[in-house]
Design an enzyme around this catalytic site. Structure first.
Site, PDB file in Angstrom:
ATOM      1  N   CYS A   1       0.838  -1.203   0.000  1.00 28.35           N
ATOM      2  CA  CYS A   1       0.000   0.000   0.000  1.00 28.35           C
ATOM      3  C   CYS A   1       0.872   1.253   0.000  1.00 28.35           C
ATOM      4  CB  CYS A   1      -0.920   0.004   1.219  1.00 28.35           C
ATOM      5  SG  CYS A   1      -1.912   1.503   1.384  1.00 28.35           S
TER       6      CYS A   1
ATOM      7  N   CYS B   1      -8.123  -0.309   0.818  1.00 26.14           N
ATOM      8  CA  CYS B   1      -7.217  -0.802   1.858  1.00 26.14           C
ATOM      9  C   CYS B   1      -6.783  -2.228   1.532  1.00 26.14           C
ATOM     10  CB  CYS B   1      -7.902  -0.752   3.216  1.00 26.14           C
ATOM     11  SG  CYS B   1      -6.961  -1.533   4.540  1.00 26.14           S
TER      12      CYS B   1
ATOM     13  N   TYR C   1     -16.325 -12.647  29.192  1.00 23.98           N
ATOM     14  CA  TYR C   1     -16.178 -11.730  28.054  1.00 23.98           C
ATOM     15  C   TYR C   1     -16.506 -12.500  26.762  1.00 23.98           C
ATOM     16  CZ  TYR C   1     -13.211  -9.766  31.765  1.00 23.98           C
ATOM     17  OH  TYR C   1     -12.711  -9.329  32.972  1.00 23.98           O
TER      18      TYR C   1
ATOM     19  N   GLU D   1     -21.235 -11.457  29.210  1.00 27.92           N
ATOM     20  CA  GLU D   1     -20.841 -10.342  28.347  1.00 27.92           C
ATOM     21  C   GLU D   1     -21.633  -9.105  28.760  1.00 27.92           C
ATOM     22  OE1 GLU D   1     -19.373  -7.773  26.128  1.00 27.92           O
ATOM     23  OE2 GLU D   1     -18.530  -9.773  25.783  1.00 27.92           O
TER      24      GLU D   1
ATOM     25  N   CYS E   1      -5.535 -10.107  23.616  1.00 27.39           N
ATOM     26  CA  CYS E   1      -5.153  -9.265  22.488  1.00 27.39           C
ATOM     27  C   CYS E   1      -4.088  -8.252  22.884  1.00 27.39           C
ATOM     28  CB  CYS E   1      -6.377  -8.544  21.916  1.00 27.39           C
ATOM     29  SG  CYS E   1      -7.201  -7.443  23.093  1.00 27.39           S
TER      30      CYS E   1
END
Length: 494
Positions: free
Chosen positions: A73, A165, A337, A358, A434
């Site tokens: 890109c 993108c 979660y 959640e 994460c």
């Protein structure tokens, strides 16, 4: 030596930060340089110099690193999304493994030798482009007064105009150009953050990779509407054009009049087609190089649903979670979660009972519907924060767990949640993270006296970026079968 702003220097990039900035030293004084790759010889311009470190802008690569490649890109340096696109994919994988390991050493206090024993090779992606099933494009106004769509430049809200993108699905370009053309023809204004004026704020596009279904949602700075009302001038024309795109299954609007960085509003109106799309995640054989098993779970995905953005790698990640959980059919499993129940329903076929928690009501509605459409009857879902529901169900209802799965947001687990896990003392914990920094912090607590890391693996869910997913299996120390390596600070052998 004192360095001044705009001074030109030559540096060799010898390291990189966790955020992907190159690190080069001049007479022992470190500079942090965006877009520099480890191994580069570079000319930099000083942008800021503090007492012990400074920042520089990459002016020219004098001798490229052996890991430097031509980025796919042309906007990769301006856009804040692809921090590593100029680095070879093999070196990206090494960077991410090192990032996870360094955080566990520096923040968690785990010994390098111990981590070498338990860390398995990172799970790479065969084709690390066009993997994102979800994209959120800010809409703004260009210098020529025309509406633009793209992504924010790094650490700013300046929009880099780009409808193509290299991480998103191919249909994004066609959809965005239809919307921008519609806005120009109908004199529809783009939202201006400074003034709070303008109608169209963002465009959300989601695609089911297995189903091929596509959802488009326009986030509007508009008044709350009624059923069958028009939210946009010339709305029928826009709907007609978008509905002709191959795969479009639903078009909706999200009302957000708040002067905030929160993108999606809570009020969603479907203006054409279905209110949700479907996608299927297949269970893969971890022991056979992630070969497909033919078993899959189908999920309904609404505009507000949390759903992993890389479905190809998600199959591998969740299959690892199923493998790590070591469920035999007798276990009670808590999925904290849980989102729309993705991991919960993956585990349900092997477990006695699944409980999911959640905080987002819409996600729990989706989780319940997903259980019904997959004919799963041993999964129960609760709306609320994990740190409130989990302790309450344990203390008041006596619901315990043999296995706990946690997949928290970037901030990691709440301390109350961790304390309840320690009190409940499940045999195994599967932690999906994460953010390896908050993972390391939480593992420090869990492994202080009670648990030890048995297995862990990084999964490249976000190629071309600095982000990486990590999955860890923790086992209760009472289940230890033989003496093993342990960390220096935690998990000491009795």
């Amino acid at each position: 030596m004192v360095y001044e702003k705009n001074q030109l220097l030559t540096v060799e990039i010898t390291d990189m930060t966790a955020d992907g900035e190159g690190i080069g030293k001049v007479d022992g004084y470190p500079f942090f340089i965006k877009d520099a790759i480890i191994g580069d010889q570079a000319r930099i311009r000083v942008t800021r110099a503090k007492k012990n470190y400074g920042y520089g802008r990459l002016e020219k690569v004098l001798m490229p690193s052996p890991f430097r490649i031509d980025a796919k890109c042309s906007f990769h340096r301006q856009c804040g999304g692809c921090q590593l696109q100029a680095m070879s994919y093999e070196r990206q994988l090494q960077f991410k493994e090192d990032k996870v390991k360094n955080n566990l050493i520096r923040i968690g206090g785990f010994a390098s030798e111990f981590l070498d024993k338990v860390m398995e090779p990172i799970v790479e992606m065969e084709n690390p482009f066009h993997y994102r099933n979800k994209a959120l494009y800010p809409i703004g106004t260009g210098r020529d007064g025309k509406s633009i769509a793209g992504f924010y430049a790094g650490r700013s809200h300046n929009i880099i105009a780009n409808t193509d993108c290299s991480l998103g699905v191919y249909e994004n370009k066609e959809i965005l150009e239809i919307i921008l053309s519609y806005m120009r023809e109908n004199h529809v204004s783009a939202y201006d953050e400074a003034t709070g004026q303008g109608l169209v704020r963002h465009v959300l596009v989601r695609k089911g990779f297995q189903s091929g279904e596509i959802m488009v949602c326009l986030v509007l700075n508009a008044k709350s509407g009624r059923k069958n009302s028009d939210f946009l001038p010339g709305q029928a024309g826009l709907v007609n054009s978008l509905s002709k795109v191959n795969g479009i299954a639903g078009i909706s609007v999200s009302i957000n009049r708040e002067h905030t960085n929160v993108i999606m509003g809570k009020e969603i109106h479907t203006i054409w087609g279905k209110k949700s799309i479907q996608d299927t995640i297949f269970i893969r054989n971890v022991e056979d190089d992630f070969a497909a098993t033919g078993q899959g779970i189908t999920f309904s995905i609404s505009p507000l649903s949390f759903y992993q953005v890389n479905p190809v790698q998600t199959e591998k990640l969740y299959s690892l979670a199923l493998s790590y959980a070591e469920i035999s059919g007798k276990e009670t499993v808590w999925d904290l979660y849980c989102g729309i129940g993705t991991i919960s329903l993956f585990l349900a076929s092997n477990a006695k009972q699944i409980y999911g928690v959640e905080i987002v009501p819409q996600a729990i509605d989706d989780a319940k519907q997903n259980a019904i459409q997959n004919d799963i009857k041993n999964a129960q879902f609760f709306v609320g924060s994990a740190e409130e529901i989990f302790p309450e169900k344990y203390a008041n209802d006596g619901i315990r767990a043999d296995v706990v799965v946690v997949d928290p947001p970037r901030k990691g687990c709440d301390r109350t949640c961790l304390e309840t896990i320690l009190k409940m003392a499940p045999e195994r914990i599967v932690y999906v993270s994460c953010d390896s920094a908050t993972l390391a912090r939480d593992l420090c607590i869990l492994c202080e006296d009670t648990y030890e890391i048995k297995r862990m693996r990084a999964v490249d869910m976000f190629p071309m970026t600095v982000h990486v997913e990590t999955i860890v299996l923790l086992t209760h120390k009472s289940l230890r079968e033989s003496k093993r390596w342990v960390c220096e600070k935690h998990c000491q052998d009795a």
